[in-house]
Write an enzyme that holds these catalytic residues in place. Structure first.
Site, PDB file in Angstrom:
ATOM      1  N   GLU A 277       0.940  -1.255  -0.042  1.00 29.74           N
ATOM      2  CA  GLU A 277       0.014   0.080   0.109  1.00 29.74           C
ATOM      3  C   GLU A 277       0.825   1.184   0.043  1.00 29.74           C
ATOM      4  O   GLU A 277       1.818   1.550   0.753  1.00 29.74           O
ATOM      5  CB  GLU A 277      -0.904  -0.021   1.191  1.00 29.74           C
ATOM      6  CG  GLU A 277      -1.957   1.076   1.005  1.00 29.74           C
ATOM      7  CD  GLU A 277      -2.860   1.192   2.295  1.00 29.74           C
ATOM      8  OE1 GLU A 277      -3.951   1.636   2.008  1.00 29.74           O
ATOM      9  OE2 GLU A 277      -2.557   0.629   3.232  1.00 29.74           O
ATOM     10  N   ALA A 411       1.946  -0.344  11.185  1.00 29.95           N
ATOM     11  CA  ALA A 411       1.264  -1.712  10.724  1.00 29.95           C
ATOM     12  C   ALA A 411       0.561  -1.695   9.477  1.00 29.95           C
ATOM     13  O   ALA A 411       0.256  -0.691   8.725  1.00 29.95           O
ATOM     14  CB  ALA A 411       0.309  -2.377  11.778  1.00 29.95           C
ATOM     15  N   ASN A 414      -2.877  -6.238   5.626  1.00 29.82           N
ATOM     16  CA  ASN A 414      -3.151  -7.232   4.532  1.00 29.82           C
ATOM     17  C   ASN A 414      -4.037  -8.149   4.999  1.00 29.82           C
ATOM     18  O   ASN A 414      -4.189  -8.640   6.329  1.00 29.82           O
ATOM     19  CB  ASN A 414      -1.774  -7.955   4.302  1.00 29.82           C
ATOM     20  CG  ASN A 414      -0.460  -6.893   4.431  1.00 29.82           C
ATOM     21  OD1 ASN A 414      -0.394  -5.997   3.206  1.00 29.82           O
ATOM     22  ND2 ASN A 414       0.352  -6.896   5.123  1.00 29.82           N
ATOM     23  N   HIS A 446      -6.860  -1.090  15.413  1.00 27.92           N
ATOM     24  CA  HIS A 446      -6.846  -0.287  14.118  1.00 27.92           C
ATOM     25  C   HIS A 446      -6.860  -1.274  12.828  1.00 27.92           C
ATOM     26  O   HIS A 446      -7.665  -1.169  12.092  1.00 27.92           O
ATOM     27  CB  HIS A 446      -5.593   0.714  13.683  1.00 27.92           C
ATOM     28  CG  HIS A 446      -5.890   1.634  12.858  1.00 27.92           C
ATOM     29  ND1 HIS A 446      -6.295   3.025  12.777  1.00 27.92           N
ATOM     30  CD2 HIS A 446      -5.304   1.360  11.545  1.00 27.92           C
ATOM     31  CE1 HIS A 446      -6.362   3.322  11.605  1.00 27.92           C
ATOM     32  NE2 HIS A 446      -5.461   2.504  10.801  1.00 27.92           N
ATOM     33  N   GLU A 447      -5.832  -2.221  12.816  1.00 26.25           N
ATOM     34  CA  GLU A 447      -5.593  -3.135  11.813  1.00 26.25           C
ATOM     35  C   GLU A 447      -6.815  -4.009  11.585  1.00 26.25           C
ATOM     36  O   GLU A 447      -7.114  -4.550  10.653  1.00 26.25           O
ATOM     37  CB  GLU A 447      -4.210  -3.734  11.955  1.00 26.25           C
ATOM     38  CG  GLU A 447      -2.973  -2.900  12.104  1.00 26.25           C
ATOM     39  CD  GLU A 447      -3.199  -1.728  10.925  1.00 26.25           C
ATOM     40  OE1 GLU A 447      -3.505  -2.221   9.773  1.00 26.25           O
ATOM     41  OE2 GLU A 447      -2.664  -0.405  11.139  1.00 26.25           O
ATOM     42  N   HIS A 450      -9.621  -2.734  10.105  1.00 27.92           N
ATOM     43  CA  HIS A 450      -9.598  -2.633   8.718  1.00 27.92           C
ATOM     44  C   HIS A 450     -10.039  -3.967   7.770  1.00 27.92           C
ATOM     45  O   HIS A 450     -10.216  -3.978   6.771  1.00 27.92           O
ATOM     46  CB  HIS A 450      -7.931  -2.619   8.141  1.00 27.92           C
ATOM     47  CG  HIS A 450      -7.734  -0.989   7.932  1.00 27.92           C
ATOM     48  ND1 HIS A 450      -8.246  -0.042   7.398  1.00 27.92           N
ATOM     49  CD2 HIS A 450      -6.591  -0.502   8.590  1.00 27.92           C
ATOM     50  CE1 HIS A 450      -7.835   1.046   7.232  1.00 27.92           C
ATOM     51  NE2 HIS A 450      -6.566   0.974   7.975  1.00 27.92           N
ATOM     52  N   GLU A 469      -8.928   4.741   6.359  1.00 28.29           N
ATOM     53  CA  GLU A 469      -8.322   5.125   7.634  1.00 28.29           C
ATOM     54  C   GLU A 469      -9.203   5.675   8.565  1.00 28.29           C
ATOM     55  O   GLU A 469      -8.903   5.651   9.837  1.00 28.29           O
ATOM     56  CB  GLU A 469      -7.256   5.940   7.168  1.00 28.29           C
ATOM     57  CG  GLU A 469      -6.212   5.251   6.255  1.00 28.29           C
ATOM     58  CD  GLU A 469      -5.734   3.901   6.800  1.00 28.29           C
ATOM     59  OE1 GLU A 469      -5.674   3.759   7.952  1.00 28.29           O
ATOM     60  OE2 GLU A 469      -4.932   3.173   6.036  1.00 28.29           O
TER      61      GLU A 469
END
Length: 1006
Positions: A277, A411, A414, A446-447, A450, A469
């Site tokens: 990214e 981080a 994926n 956070h990840e 996603h 985000e």
């Protein structure tokens, strides 16, 4: 990628209509554009230019130049002057002149007719008007032929369906080989398939049948290749592309890159990982590298049998090949964007736990195996929470969290294989502080958010990056508040909002949803506005709609767009399905995401009548260049509490959807506080009521929440910078701090006073700076004295202790540095074996690094430590020395990445630039090493943004302003137009303006 395209010379341009023998773009037709259309010159697409930026005169000149260049070969043959045998020229005859004039008039007339005709397509049947446009000029490919596409964005005529990807990294030669088979579907009839490739040595390309090679063209400026079909590709047809290639493992942090590390026996080893990214998948395999081009992936990795591999999906099979090489095959992925594809090849250890049908695993180097427990427990809790909140199960059978030894970002999300910097995943119970725990929890939250926002539903293009985000940031803090309330993450979010608003108040700011095209523009979207402003707007909406309505809207959004792509309007439409006409969420929120900046709400109270008025919060540094505020109107969900009832359930709401309005209270009140708990993204000016609020804080500060108190401190100092309030009143407001015990208001007060102190110190006003520090000591000295050098107490008490003692030791207040130095010396005598309290470890290291012996010992311990959180504290302490030779050594070695990893560079620059001995040194280092920095970290990247910001943020003189502007202008126009460069210049101007307005007042006040 920028490495391949930013240093390319501009390509030659060719008029396709003048080259009929070359491969046709579409059967039998070539289109001409009228004068008023956007001309494509030197590879620029029509969509790359805003309407107000078009320059028709220059475009016409460029077209004329292009025609003249193409015609230059004819001019010698058409010369009307004749040479005599002796070499002299004879005069032109009258007949010749007449003939020449007639020919010239006919030629010019023909050209003008062609050029001025309405949009016209010439085919065998003649001229046909068409509604769509096609570019007039196309660039040249690397082999000199015409490249059939000239826009940055890929054409829409084909879409990928599936990739078969084989990668073979060699951790001895540090190269990799690859092959990819891509199945595409033809959406519009075409002769070409254009996709991305960057820095790949393509050795073979074939079409539907492996034995049938196809022509392929390369255009590195746009990271594009074109596969040219031997016959027209028809709508609805599937077509397979086969490409074989090789490349080096990258020595940057992008693409498929190599990492050097030392194992448990101090032996150098290599590690390969991907970071795609936003635009780096194309540097690992040819692909359609745009977020909306989703497809499925079957990935195979050939590797040394002693290593292990991970990818997005679970491993399906391992097959022995030859000479100790095996091939791992992974299950076919779900439909996803290329930037989410991930591969790790290394020697790793892990711990695992199953939850709701998915195996959650945390991986790290073998020496860190005992630091994985906290991350695993946290990930499982968060995954379970998100599945219940979204009412959508995590769709993969496994979720891997991997600590990468050298990683630029915090981080990367994926799908199924989340990669982390070691400091954001590894928790060492002996050396990790409460702040470390909060950081690790926040990054995992956070990840994992996603996995739904970004992976399941992805923004269509990078202009709406905030959908990824902003949502992940919002969910990060919301989830922690729900699952780990003892961490008080809402106070951390508050401080981030304050900092985002500082950035958003500059004229160099941008709307949350902004048009982007170039790689630098896309990189620059990864900033505080996409993350923090985006999240704070969602927080404001959640409070206005109520949590149940907001949650229902999110569920609709995720269900409507799962495995697809979305735009901002899709989110608002989903919310409107729930509000069902009672509120137009789209109309409300467009005023926030399409406007840069934020509103200033002025409140005037007269009895029961409250007058409110909105305007744009603007620091008017250069009025002639400032954006007009006339069109700015926000729909502001105002909230307020009063003295009659100041509990949360008494919060009142009012939608201010015009420039001004009047609110009538049921009764007169002693005081009123707007923007309850800072849940709205705006600043409030209380006019005459500031005195009332100052008195309230002095008498009974707990009448307001800690977040409300921090909000008032932030607002009044912001208004001082705007010139709407006096420094004297701001200092009066913070006089109550002697009674304050909450982290949020104390942190905000320290932040504001530290800004003033730093500007004065760098300006050479040391005596005045000392008086500011004396004022801080007067307010907080007793609290500093009360702190103990342990990890005892509640989490809030421990964090406050860390904040106060780190600040006190840095500025040599009270006996902090003496006490810390004594502890450091005991630790040094024990050769680093003595256990130190983790919450005050940074304060101890910072004090110890002030001496030369202490600094050298700390560097030695840094090299041998296996705790990444401990090393992070050490590096900050090492960078706080006043020895400029040591500072230079640190910056140089961090950039080289051997002794100190390059991932620490921006952290080191940030620390060095805050000190008096270091702030000029940091800027000089950035200037001298600019080319190295941009090769390593990429123009526009978050790291480059931080490096520019930190290394210039302390400047407050016109000489420094001129120096910074001149430096970036001397590099290139592209660099000088970077948003982060403009932001740095705006910040210096504001520093100058602040000093001019307030220096004399400070002298009187202090």
């Amino acid at each position: 990628m920028i490495e391949n395209s930013m240093f390319e010379e501009e390509p030659d341009v060719v008029d396709l209509a003048k080259e009929p023998c070359l491969h046709p773009l579409e059967p039998e037709e070539v289109e001409y554009e009228p004068r008023s259309s956007r001309l494509l010159v030197r590879g620029l697409g029509e969509h790359e230019m805003d309407d107000d930026e078009e320059d028709y005169e220059s475009s016409a000149k460029l077209l004329g130049m292009s025609f003249m260049n193409r015609s230059s070969g004819l001019q010698d043959n058409m010369s009307m002057s004749r040479q005599n045998p002796n070499g002299s020229c004879s005069a032109l005859s009258t007949r010749t002149l007449v003939v020449c004039t007639v020919v010239l008039v006919i030629a010019v007339s023909f050209i003008m007719v062609i050029y001025l005709l309405p949009k016209c397509t010439f085919t065998k049947e003649g001229c046909h008007k068409k509604n769509h446009t096609m570019e007039l000029i196309y660039p040249l490919a690397t082999n000199g032929k015409i490249f059939p596409w000239a826009k940055v964005r890929l054409p829409p005529d084909v879409v990928p369906l599936h990739y078969d990807l084989v990668l073979q990294p060699n951790l001895t030669t540090l190269k990799f080989a690859g092959s990819v088979k891509i199945v595409v579907n033809i959406v519009q009839a075409t002769w070409k398939i254009v996709l991305h490739s960057s820095g790949l040595n393509i050795t073979k390309a074939s079409g539907e049948h492996q034995a049938k090679p196809v022509e392929f063209l390369e255009y590195p400026l746009h990271d594009q290749i074109a596969v040219m079909a031997s016959e027209a590709l028809l709508v609805g047809q599937n077509y397979t592309i086969n490409i074989e290639y090789s490349s080096n493992l990258s020595d940057t942090y992008y693409g498929f890159y190599k990492i050097s590390y030392k194992d448990e026996n101090s032996k150098q080893r290599w590690f390969a990982a991907t970071q795609f990214e936003p635009l780096a998948a194309r540097s690992a395999f040819p692909c359609f590298d745009e977020p909306a081009f989703k497809a499925t992936f079957l990935i195979k990795i050939k590797r040394d049998e002693k290593l292990s591999t991970l990818s997005n999906m679970p491993k399906k099979a391992t097959t022995p090949l030859t000479n100790g090489i095996v091939q791992d095959e992974f299950f076919v992925s779900l439909k996803m964007s290329t930037y989410l594809v991930a591969v790790v090849v290394a020697d790793l250890k892990n711990i695992s736990r199953e939850t709701n049908g998915s195996l959650v695993s945390v991986y790290a180097l073998p020496q860190h195996l005992n630091q994985l427990g906290y991350a695993l427990n946290t990930a499982v809790k968060l995954l379970e929470f998100y599945q219940k909140y979204f009412l959508i199960n995590y769709p993969l059978e496994k979720l891997d969290l991997v600590a990468i030894p050298d990683f630029q970002s915090g981080a990367m999300e994926n799908w199924g294989l989340v990669t982390f910097r070691e400091t954001t995943l590894l928790f060492d119970s002996n050396t990790s502080s409460i702040r470390d725990k909060k950081l690790i929890t926040a990054v995992i939250a956070h990840e994992l958010a996603h996995q739904w926002f970004g992976n399941l539903v992805t923004m269509k293009w990078w202009n709406d990056l905030w959908l990824n985000e902003g949502f992940a940031t919002f969910m990060e803090y919301f989830a922690i508040e729900e699952i780990f309330p003892e961490l008080h993450s809402d106070e951390d979010f508050l401080n981030l909002i304050f900092k985002a608003m500082m950035k958003d108040s500059l004229n160099s700011s941008h709307p949350v949803s902004s048009a982007v095209q170039s790689s630098e523009q896309i990189e620059e979207m990864f900033d505080a506005l996409s993350y923090i402003k985006g999240a704070s707007l969602l927080l404001m909406l959640k409070h206005y709609l109520t949590k149940d309505v907001f949650q229902a809207g999110i569920e609709v959004y995720l269900h409507n767009h799962n495995y697809g792509s979305a735009q901002s309007d899709d989110l608002w439409d989903s919310m409107n399905e729930i509000t069902n006409g009672t509120l137009d969420v789209k109309k409300l929120m467009k005023t926030w995401i399409l406007h840069k900046g934020f509103p200033l709400v002025t409140v005037v109270r007269k009895g029961k009548i409250i007058s409110v008025q909105q305007e744009k919060f603007s620091y008017c540094v250069e009025p002639e260049n400032w954006t007009s505020d006339a069109s700015y109107l926000w729909y502001i969900p105002l909230t307020y509490i009063t003295s009659s009832c100041n509990f949360t359930h008494c919060t009142n709401a009012y939608l201010l959807d015009q420039k001004s309005a009047v609110i009538e209270l049921p009764e007169e009140v002693e005081w009123i506080k707007f923007n309850v708990d800072m849940n709205g993204y705006y600043i409030v000016h209380y006019a005459e009521d500031w005195k009332t609020l100052i008195d309230l804080l002095k008498k009974n500060h707990t009448a307001l929440s800690a977040k409300d108190r921090a909000n008032l401190i932030n607002n009044i100092f912001s208004l001082v910078g705007l010139g709407k309030e006096s420094l004297e009143k701001a200092f009066q407001l913070i006089d109550y701090l002697k009674k304050e015990s909450s982290t949020a208001p104390l942190t905000q007060a320290l932040f504001q006073l530290s800004l003033i102190y730093s500007l004065l110190e760098k300006k050479g006003e040391q005596q005045l700076a000392a008086r500011v520090m004396h004022r801080i000591e007067h307010l907080l000295g007793d609290k500093i004295d009360q702190q103990c050098w342990t990890d005892d107490g509640t989490l809030s008490q421990r964090e406050l202790r860390s904040t106060l003692l780190t600040f006190a030791c840095s500025h040599d207040l009270r006996k902090c540095r003496t006490n810390a130095t004594e502890i450091f010396e005991k630790w040094m005598k024990s050769n680093g074996t003595m256990s130190l309290p983790s919450d005050v470890m940074k304060a101890i290291f910072t004090a110890g690094a002030k001496s030369s012996d202490g600094w050298e010992f700390l560097l030695k311990m840094y090299s041998s430590s296996v705790s990444e959180t401990e090393k992070s504290k050490m590096i900050e302490a090492l960078a706080s020395t006043e020895d400029v030779r040591k500072l230079m050594w640190l910056m140089q070695n961090s950039l080289e990445g051997e002794v100190i990893r390059a991932q620490e560079f921006s952290h080191i620059i940030a620390t060095v630039s805050q000190s008096l001995p270091g702030y000029l040194l940091a800027w000089d280092f950035v200037k001298e090493n600019w080319e190295k920095l941009t090769r390593k970290f990429h123009l526009g990247s978050y790291t480059i943004q931080n490096i520019i910001s930190w290394s210039t943020s302390q400047f407050a003189t016109k000489a420094h302003l001129l120096e910074v502007k001149s430096f970036f202008e001397s590099k290139s126009e592209k660099i000088s137009q970077l948003r982060c460069v403009k932001e740095a210049i705006d910040t210096i101007k504001l520093n100058i303006q602040w000093m001019e307005k307030n220096l004399a007042k400070l002298r009187k006040l202090l």
